[in-house]
Design a protein around this motif. Sequence first.
Motif, short mmCIF file in Angstrom:
data_model
loop_
_atom_site.label_atom_id
_atom_site.label_comp_id
_atom_site.label_asym_id
_atom_site.label_seq_id
_atom_site.Cartn_x
_atom_site.Cartn_y
_atom_site.Cartn_z
N GLU A 30 0.84 -1.21 0.00
CA GLU A 30 0.00 0.00 0.00
C GLU A 30 0.87 1.26 0.00
O GLU A 30 0.56 2.23 -0.71
N GLN A 31 1.93 1.26 0.78
CA GLN A 31 2.84 2.40 0.81
C GLN A 31 3.55 2.58 -0.52
O GLN A 31 3.71 3.70 -1.02
N ARG A 32 3.95 1.47 -1.11
CA ARG A 32 4.60 1.53 -2.43
C ARG A 32 3.65 2.17 -3.45
O ARG A 32 4.06 3.01 -4.25
N GLN A 33 2.40 1.76 -3.40
CA GLN A 33 1.43 2.29 -4.36
C GLN A 33 1.21 3.78 -4.15
O GLN A 33 1.06 4.55 -5.11
N THR A 34 1.20 4.21 -2.89
CA THR A 34 1.08 5.64 -2.60
C THR A 34 2.22 6.42 -3.21
O THR A 34 2.02 7.49 -3.81
N VAL A 35 3.44 5.90 -3.08
CA VAL A 35 4.61 6.56 -3.66
C VAL A 35 4.46 6.64 -5.19
O VAL A 35 4.65 7.71 -5.79
N LEU A 36 4.13 5.53 -5.81
CA LEU A 36 4.01 5.49 -7.27
C LEU A 36 2.97 6.49 -7.77
O LEU A 36 3.24 7.28 -8.69
N GLU A 37 1.80 6.46 -7.17
CA GLU A 37 0.71 7.32 -7.65
C GLU A 37 1.02 8.79 -7.41
O GLU A 37 0.73 9.64 -8.25
N THR A 38 1.64 9.10 -6.26
CA THR A 38 1.98 10.49 -5.96
C THR A 38 3.01 11.02 -6.94
O THR A 38 2.87 12.12 -7.49
N VAL A 39 4.04 10.24 -7.19
CA VAL A 39 5.12 10.71 -8.06
C VAL A 39 4.65 10.84 -9.51
O VAL A 39 4.91 11.85 -10.17
N VAL A 40 3.95 9.83 -10.01
CA VAL A 40 3.47 9.90 -11.39
C VAL A 40 2.55 11.10 -11.58
O VAL A 40 2.64 11.83 -12.58
N SER A 41 1.67 11.34 -10.60
CA SER A 41 0.74 12.47 -10.70
C SER A 41 1.47 13.80 -10.68
O SER A 41 1.18 14.71 -11.48
N GLU A 42 2.43 13.95 -9.78
CA GLU A 42 3.11 15.23 -9.63
C GLU A 42 4.10 15.51 -10.75
O GLU A 42 4.24 16.66 -11.20
N VAL A 43 4.79 14.49 -11.21
CA VAL A 43 5.75 14.69 -12.31
C VAL A 43 5.01 15.03 -13.61
O VAL A 43 5.46 15.85 -14.40
N ALA A 44 3.88 14.37 -13.81
CA ALA A 44 2.98 14.68 -14.95
C ALA A 44 3.72 14.72 -16.28
O ALA A 44 3.52 15.63 -17.09
N GLY A 45 4.61 13.75 -16.49
CA GLY A 45 5.26 13.63 -17.77
C GLY A 45 6.44 14.56 -18.01
O GLY A 45 7.02 14.56 -19.11
N GLN A 46 6.84 15.36 -17.02
CA GLN A 46 7.96 16.29 -17.24
C GLN A 46 9.28 15.56 -17.46
O GLN A 46 10.12 15.99 -18.25
N VAL A 47 9.47 14.45 -16.73
CA VAL A 47 10.65 13.60 -16.89
C VAL A 47 10.18 12.16 -16.70
O VAL A 47 9.12 11.91 -16.13
N PRO A 48 10.97 11.18 -17.17
CA PRO A 48 10.59 9.78 -16.94
C PRO A 48 10.59 9.41 -15.46
O PRO A 48 11.43 9.89 -14.69
N VAL A 49 9.65 8.58 -15.06
CA VAL A 49 9.59 8.03 -13.72
C VAL A 49 9.96 6.55 -13.80
O VAL A 49 9.28 5.76 -14.47
N LEU A 50 11.06 6.17 -13.14
CA LEU A 50 11.49 4.79 -13.08
C LEU A 50 11.08 4.22 -11.73
O LEU A 50 11.22 4.90 -10.70
N ALA A 51 10.59 2.99 -11.72
CA ALA A 51 10.14 2.36 -10.48
C ALA A 51 10.95 1.11 -10.19
O ALA A 51 11.11 0.26 -11.07
N GLY A 52 11.43 1.01 -8.96
CA GLY A 52 12.10 -0.20 -8.54
C GLY A 52 11.10 -1.33 -8.33
O GLY A 52 10.05 -1.14 -7.73
N ALA A 53 11.44 -2.50 -8.86
CA ALA A 53 10.64 -3.71 -8.66
C ALA A 53 11.61 -4.76 -8.13
O ALA A 53 12.22 -5.51 -8.90
N ILE A 54 11.78 -4.75 -6.81
CA ILE A 54 12.86 -5.50 -6.18
C ILE A 54 12.28 -6.45 -5.14
O ILE A 54 11.62 -6.01 -4.19
#
Length: 313
Positions: free
Chosen positions: A60-84
């Motif tokens: 749930e915390q991971r998803q919060t991070v992903l959704e927050t960052v993708v929303s705020e960056v809004a395509g300005q730069v690529p968002v890479l996500a760790g899948a570890i």
Amino acid sequence: MPTSAQKLSGVVPPLVTPLTPEYDVDTASLVRLLEHQLTGGVRGVFVLGTSGEGTFLTDEQRQTVLETVVSEVAGQVPVLAGAIDASTARVGAHVSAALKAGVDAIVATAPFYAATHPAEIERHFTRLASVAGEMPLYAYDIPPRIGGTKLPAAMMIELGRQGVLAGVKDSSGQETSLRRLVLDRADAGLDDFAIMTGSEVTVDSALSFGVDGVVPGLGNVDPAGYVRIFDAVAAGDLVAARAEQDRLFRLFDIVDIADRSRMGASSAALGAFKAALFLLGVIACPLTAYPSIPLDDDEISGIGDLLDRAGLR
């Protein structure tokens, strides 16, 4: 190889995950951290990696991070996500969640905990690429975190040739093997295969011998400094690049402030990054995720002295 994104290059910091005093994700601080990065001129952000404590967070915390960052960056730069994670199936589930959140690329380590054969590591990445589909998949070469397994250059080049990997983040700290990988890439004609260094302290030299960019944990604190190194090398001004690298080399002393007799190296380093961001007013709380031990007031004060020496306050 997926062609939906341009080749990765430049400064792509591995963002910390700000936490509240109750150990929830502090989304307001995360937004300020993103603003700090974008203002600094970064060319991408990497979330949920080692610096992002991705393996310490709940789904749930991971998803919060992903959704927050993708929303705020809004395509300005690529968002890479760790899948570890320890197994291919578990990593694959993280990949699927990141895809749904709308990230631009995936960064995955080899499987760990169980001893694996190189053939099994190849199967791992090949399977993950099938889950990721057209989304670029990058290998995360970080031996200390995955039982000492160093990803062989020949394997990464072959997986790049097959279109499985779009590149690699090399955090092995082995400059000789990193330089050989750059040469092997050239021999294979894999111009679109991105090679990023994870070392904060040798960026000027790595860029000079052909690495495409850097994923520096210290870039959380001073992204603009690393951008200046990248721009100076690109302009052929190696004297300016070295001077900026020397300043950041001294700033990296923050990871040695904490008392290692009472905490591990990871707690000391990540705690230092968060403490520095706290002192700079970027994040509201310097806590790291359990079981990491937080820095005390004297240690945080010592980090402030190094920020002053580096000209950041």
